[in-house]
Design a protein around this motif. Structure first.
Motif, PDB file in Angstrom:
ATOM      1  N   TRP A 295      -6.716  12.051   9.354  1.00 62.62           N
ATOM      2  CA  TRP A 295      -5.837  11.693   8.252  1.00 62.62           C
ATOM      3  C   TRP A 295      -5.542  12.955   7.441  1.00 62.62           C
ATOM      4  N   SER A 296      -4.258  13.264   7.239  1.00 60.84           N
ATOM      5  CA  SER A 296      -3.845  14.407   6.416  1.00 60.84           C
ATOM      6  C   SER A 296      -3.452  13.883   5.044  1.00 60.84           C
ATOM      7  N   LEU A 297      -4.004  14.504   4.000  1.00 59.02           N
ATOM      8  CA  LEU A 297      -3.753  14.039   2.636  1.00 59.02           C
ATOM      9  C   LEU A 297      -3.233  15.161   1.753  1.00 59.02           C
ATOM     10  N   LYS A 298      -2.494  14.767   0.708  1.00 60.36           N
ATOM     11  CA  LYS A 298      -2.017  15.689  -0.322  1.00 60.36           C
ATOM     12  C   LYS A 298      -2.417  15.112  -1.675  1.00 60.36           C
ATOM     13  N   LYS A 299      -2.818  16.009  -2.568  1.00 61.21           N
ATOM     14  CA  LYS A 299      -3.153  15.564  -3.923  1.00 61.21           C
ATOM     15  C   LYS A 299      -1.877  15.615  -4.750  1.00 61.21           C
ATOM     16  N   ILE A 300      -1.479  14.468  -5.266  1.00 58.13           N
ATOM     17  CA  ILE A 300      -0.272  14.359  -6.079  1.00 58.13           C
ATOM     18  C   ILE A 300      -0.641  13.662  -7.383  1.00 58.13           C
ATOM     19  N   ASP A 301      -0.359  14.320  -8.496  1.00 58.23           N
ATOM     20  CA  ASP A 301      -0.703  13.793  -9.825  1.00 58.23           C
ATOM     21  C   ASP A 301      -2.176  13.377  -9.904  1.00 58.23           C
ATOM     22  N   GLY A 302      -3.041  14.195  -9.291  1.00 61.68           N
ATOM     23  CA  GLY A 302      -4.473  13.954  -9.371  1.00 61.68           C
ATOM     24  C   GLY A 302      -5.010  12.907  -8.407  1.00 61.68           C
ATOM     25  N   LYS A 303      -4.148  12.316  -7.556  1.00 60.65           N
ATOM     26  CA  LYS A 303      -4.600  11.289  -6.615  1.00 60.65           C
ATOM     27  C   LYS A 303      -4.336  11.737  -5.185  1.00 60.65           C
ATOM     28  N   TRP A 304      -5.290  11.417  -4.299  1.00 59.72           N
ATOM     29  CA  TRP A 304      -5.114  11.729  -2.890  1.00 59.72           C
ATOM     30  C   TRP A 304      -4.189  10.706  -2.255  1.00 59.72           C
ATOM     31  N   LYS A 305      -3.124  11.208  -1.615  1.00 66.30           N
ATOM     32  CA  LYS A 305      -2.170  10.345  -0.915  1.00 66.30           C
ATOM     33  C   LYS A 305      -2.107  10.776   0.548  1.00 66.30           C
ATOM     34  N   ILE A 306      -1.897   9.815   1.400  1.00 73.47           N
ATOM     35  CA  ILE A 306      -1.888  10.076   2.839  1.00 73.47           C
ATOM     36  C   ILE A 306      -0.506  10.540   3.272  1.00 73.47           C
ATOM     37  N   ALA A 307      -0.466  11.709   3.912  1.00 68.84           N
ATOM     38  CA  ALA A 307       0.801  12.288   4.366  1.00 68.84           C
ATOM     39  C   ALA A 307       1.038  12.033   5.853  1.00 68.84           C
ATOM     40  N   ASP A 308      -0.055  11.860   6.618  1.00 67.64           N
ATOM     41  CA  ASP A 308       0.112  11.635   8.051  1.00 67.64           C
ATOM     42  C   ASP A 308      -1.199  11.146   8.649  1.00 67.64           C
ATOM     43  N   ILE A 309      -1.089  10.540   9.825  1.00 70.82           N
ATOM     44  CA  ILE A 309      -2.260  10.090  10.577  1.00 70.82           C
ATOM     45  C   ILE A 309      -2.048  10.532  12.021  1.00 70.82           C
ATOM     46  N   THR A 310      -3.076  11.140  12.585  1.00 66.98           N
ATOM     47  CA  THR A 310      -3.020  11.592  13.976  1.00 66.98           C
ATOM     48  C   THR A 310      -4.156  10.945  14.756  1.00 66.98           C
ATOM     49  N   SER A 311      -3.835  10.433  15.934  1.00 67.76           N
ATOM     50  CA  SER A 311      -4.874   9.918  16.821  1.00 67.76           C
ATOM     51  C   SER A 311      -5.307  11.042  17.746  1.00 67.76           C
ATOM     52  N   LYS A 312      -6.537  11.497  17.554  1.00 61.70           N
ATOM     53  CA  LYS A 312      -7.106  12.496  18.458  1.00 61.70           C
ATOM     54  C   LYS A 312      -7.442  11.834  19.792  1.00 61.70           C
ATOM     55  N   THR A 313      -7.677  10.539  19.768  1.00 61.58           N
ATOM     56  CA  THR A 313      -8.017   9.780  20.969  1.00 61.58           C
ATOM     57  C   THR A 313      -6.813   9.644  21.898  1.00 61.58           C
TER      58      THR A 313
ATOM     59  N   ASP B 169      -4.996  21.436  -2.764  1.00 63.64           N
ATOM     60  CA  ASP B 169      -4.357  20.130  -2.915  1.00 63.64           C
ATOM     61  C   ASP B 169      -4.060  19.458  -1.579  1.00 63.64           C
ATOM     62  N   THR B 170      -4.698  19.938  -0.509  1.00 68.61           N
ATOM     63  CA  THR B 170      -4.563  19.278   0.787  1.00 68.61           C
ATOM     64  C   THR B 170      -5.965  18.988   1.323  1.00 68.61           C
ATOM     65  N   ALA B 171      -6.036  17.970   2.148  1.00 63.11           N
ATOM     66  CA  ALA B 171      -7.319  17.606   2.741  1.00 63.11           C
ATOM     67  C   ALA B 171      -7.079  16.970   4.102  1.00 63.11           C
ATOM     68  N   GLU B 172      -8.100  17.061   4.931  1.00 66.47           N
ATOM     69  CA  GLU B 172      -8.100  16.351   6.202  1.00 66.47           C
ATOM     70  C   GLU B 172      -9.378  15.532   6.245  1.00 66.47           C
ATOM     71  N   VAL B 173      -9.224  14.274   6.618  1.00 65.58           N
ATOM     72  CA  VAL B 173     -10.372  13.391   6.758  1.00 65.58           C
ATOM     73  C   VAL B 173     -10.390  12.900   8.200  1.00 65.58           C
ATOM     74  N   THR B 174     -11.497  13.135   8.862  1.00 62.03           N
ATOM     75  CA  THR B 174     -11.660  12.647  10.228  1.00 62.03           C
ATOM     76  C   THR B 174     -12.470  11.362  10.181  1.00 62.03           C
ATOM     77  N   ALA B 175     -11.885  10.306  10.744  1.00 62.79           N
ATOM     78  CA  ALA B 175     -12.563   9.016  10.826  1.00 62.79           C
ATOM     79  C   ALA B 175     -12.928   8.774  12.289  1.00 62.79           C
ATOM     80  N   THR B 176     -14.200   8.553  12.542  1.00 66.21           N
ATOM     81  CA  THR B 176     -14.639   8.192  13.884  1.00 66.21           C
ATOM     82  C   THR B 176     -15.285   6.813  13.789  1.00 66.21           C
TER      83      THR B 176
ATOM     84  N   TYR C 207       0.817  -1.216   0.000  1.00 67.70           N
ATOM     85  CA  TYR C 207       0.000   0.000   0.000  1.00 67.70           C
ATOM     86  C   TYR C 207       0.852   1.269   0.000  1.00 67.70           C
ATOM     87  N   ARG C 208       2.156   1.116  -0.133  1.00 68.92           N
ATOM     88  CA  ARG C 208       3.076   2.257  -0.019  1.00 68.92           C
ATOM     89  C   ARG C 208       2.764   3.359  -1.023  1.00 68.92           C
ATOM     90  N   ASP C 209       2.268   3.010  -2.196  1.00 71.34           N
ATOM     91  CA  ASP C 209       1.969   4.019  -3.216  1.00 71.34           C
ATOM     92  C   ASP C 209       0.783   4.899  -2.830  1.00 71.34           C
TER      93      ASP C 209
END
Length: 159
Positions: free
Chosen positions: A124-142, A101-108, A43-45
């Motif tokens: 989940w912090s995401l960046k759009k690269i070459d038209g695809k959303w890629k995950i740049a980081d994950i933070t646990s709010k919990t 080209d950035t997004a944040e997705v909150t998963a509960t 899943y690295r890509d």
């Protein structure tokens, strides 16, 4: 004409952050139909720096000491090791906020059907690269940690 009016009414009635979209779909992939381990090389890509650096170090730690627990001894997207798939699928809610080209997705979600300690909120912090959303980081709010801030020293045993 009616479908357009209905779509317009729905878009006004629902808050924008509550609508899942392409960024949310990039996150949803790791929860349903089954939970997938983010650190898995296949899943690295779907990721970008800074998390790919941690995953690479984790791979190196597994290679150097295959009989020991590597740096990631839990599932980052769950902030846990144990879970019930049906409960996650039933309780998962995603909300996204896109800014260019950035997004944040909150998963509960809940890991198990019972117990407040099984409730999770992951950012989940995401960046759009070459038209695809890629995950740049994950933070646990919990649990108050960020994946990119975790240390991984592949030549040392985990503490």
């Amino acid at each position: 004409m009616r479908p357009i009016v209905l779509a317009a009414a729905l878009s006004i009635a629902l808050p924008a952050a509550a609508l899942a979209g392409p960024a949310s779909n990039a996150v949803k992939f790791f929860y349903v139909p089954e939970v997938k381990f983010e650190g898995d090389a296949k899943y690295r890509d779907r990721f970008t720096e800074p998390v790919t650096k941690l995953f690479d170090l984790n791979d190196q730690a597994q290679k150097n000491k295959p009989d020991e627990v590597a740096c990631l001894d839990f599932d980052p997207g769950l902030d846990a090791q144990d879970f019930d798939q049906k409960t996650i699928a039933k309780t998962l809610k995603l909300a996204e906020s896109v800014n260019g080209d950035t997004a944040e997705v909150t998963a509960t979600f809940s890991l198990f059907a019972e117990g407040d300690e099984s409730k999770r909120e992951m950012l989940w912090s995401l960046k759009k690269i070459d038209g695809k959303w890629k995950i740049a980081d994950i933070t646990s709010k919990t649990s108050n940690w960020t994946l990119s801030a975790l240390e991984c020293m592949p030549d040392k045993a985990p503490e």
